[in-house]
Design a protein around this motif. Structure first.
Motif, PDB file in Angstrom:
ATOM      1  N   VAL A 166      35.209  53.950   0.634  1.00  7.91           N
ATOM      2  CA  VAL A 166      34.812  52.887  -0.303  1.00  7.91           C
ATOM      3  C   VAL A 166      34.027  53.189  -1.152  1.00  7.91           C
ATOM      4  N   ASN A 167      33.140  53.789  -1.052  1.00 11.04           N
ATOM      5  CA  ASN A 167      32.066  54.606  -2.202  1.00 11.04           C
ATOM      6  C   ASN A 167      32.719  55.069  -3.356  1.00 11.04           C
ATOM      7  N   SER A 170      34.745  52.739  -4.988  1.00 10.87           N
ATOM      8  CA  SER A 170      33.991  51.907  -6.056  1.00 10.87           C
ATOM      9  C   SER A 170      33.125  52.133  -7.363  1.00 10.87           C
ATOM     10  N   ASP A 179      30.241  43.960 -11.994  1.00 11.95           N
ATOM     11  CA  ASP A 179      30.962  44.430 -11.204  1.00 11.95           C
ATOM     12  C   ASP A 179      30.131  45.612 -10.482  1.00 11.95           C
ATOM     13  N   LYS A 180      30.576  46.540 -11.006  1.00  6.21           N
ATOM     14  CA  LYS A 180      30.129  47.762 -10.840  1.00  6.21           C
ATOM     15  C   LYS A 180      28.521  47.584 -10.187  1.00  6.21           C
ATOM     16  N   LEU A 183      28.639  45.993  -6.522  1.00 10.59           N
ATOM     17  CA  LEU A 183      29.367  47.124  -5.741  1.00 10.59           C
ATOM     18  C   LEU A 183      27.802  47.910  -5.490  1.00 10.59           C
ATOM     19  N   ALA A 186      25.461  46.174  -2.701  1.00 11.22           N
ATOM     20  CA  ALA A 186      25.568  45.417  -1.881  1.00 11.22           C
ATOM     21  C   ALA A 186      24.795  45.871  -0.974  1.00 11.22           C
ATOM     22  N   ARG A 192      29.585  45.894   0.709  1.00 12.97           N
ATOM     23  CA  ARG A 192      30.488  46.651  -0.021  1.00 12.97           C
ATOM     24  C   ARG A 192      32.351  46.477  -0.217  1.00 12.97           C
ATOM     25  N   ARG A 193      32.470  47.001   0.358  1.00  8.97           N
ATOM     26  CA  ARG A 193      34.026  46.766   1.202  1.00  8.97           C
ATOM     27  C   ARG A 193      34.350  45.541   0.561  1.00  8.97           C
ATOM     28  N   THR A 195      33.102  43.087  -0.951  1.00  9.50           N
ATOM     29  CA  THR A 195      33.063  42.878  -2.359  1.00  9.50           C
ATOM     30  C   THR A 195      34.489  43.886  -4.015  1.00  9.50           C
ATOM     31  N   LEU A 196      34.598  45.418  -2.922  1.00  9.02           N
ATOM     32  CA  LEU A 196      35.744  46.143  -3.903  1.00  9.02           C
ATOM     33  C   LEU A 196      37.333  45.041  -3.836  1.00  9.02           C
TER      34      LEU A 196
END
Length: 214
Positions: A166-167, A170, A179-180, A183, A186, A192-193, A195-196
């Motif tokens: 995920v990271n 991202s 958007d970054k 992330l 989060a 975060r996942r 959002t991604l």
């Protein structure tokens, strides 16, 4: 695990729009501007070799220093000096921080005061996402890469643990700076996942909110 007592309250800042560094992840950088070459040289002389990655915030005024309130500190773990004086380096994410303020001084680069409170998970064991449906996520990712004509090392992606997967995505995928930042901010890996996934789905819809991914 990183002890908060080992982290300084003052860091050299590298304000770079669209660049995302997350804890326990690695960010490759090319450094060539004279002020940031000086910053890099000075960081190498410190015990922690830390640099604060933080995004400019166009919504803030000049009096507010034009930086987002949350960034991530990275440790210089690899570097090579090119013949033309550039540095190719890798930052390893240590912990997010909250911006306290900017410090005036005589360095050509910016320095900021930071607070590490509230980001204890960053400095502990890797975060877990118990609700992560990995197969569904990889199916979505396959569609996204195909729609963008992107290549991927799928074997490596499939073997990566949840947090690294995920990271890394991202940090790697081409999203807007705001958007970054979402992330980065989060509060957990699961957030975060989520959002991604939302950003990937939105990108595949071309911004058309009426057309939903199945």
């Amino acid at each position: 695990m990183v002890n908060i007592g080992d982290l300084p309250d003052l860091l050299p800042a590298f304000p770079l729009s669209g660049a995302l560094l997350l804890p326990r992840s690695r960010l490759p950088l090319q450094i060539f501007e004279p002020r940031y070459l000086a910053m890099f040289d000075d960081a190498l002389k410190t015990q922690g070799r830390l640099i604060a990655m933080i995004q400019p915030n166009p919504g803030r005024t000049a009096d507010e220093k034009g930086l987002h309130s949350i960034g991530c500190a990275g440790r210089i773990t690899q570097f090579a000096e090119m013949e033309d004086g550039r540095y190719m380096c890798t930052l390893s994410g240590i912990s997010r921080f909250r911006l306290v303020g900017e410090v005036d001084g005589f360095t050509p680069y910016r320095r900021i005061e930071v607070n590490w409170d509230g980001f204890e998970q960053d400095r502990s064991v890797p975060d877990k996402d118990t609700a992560f449906d990995r197969d569904r996520f990889l199916t979505l990712l396959t569609k996204y890469f195909a729609s963008r004509d992107l290549d991927a090392d799928w074997e490596t992606l499939k073997k990566a643990d949840d947090e690294l997967l995920v990271n890394s995505l991202s940090m790697m995928l081409d999203f807007k700076p705001e958007d970054k930042q979402a992330l980065l901010e989060a509060p957990s890996l699961s957030t975060r996942r989520e959002t991604l996934v939302t950003l990937i789905e939105y990108s595949m819809r071309g911004g058309d909110a009426e057309e939903m991914m199945q």
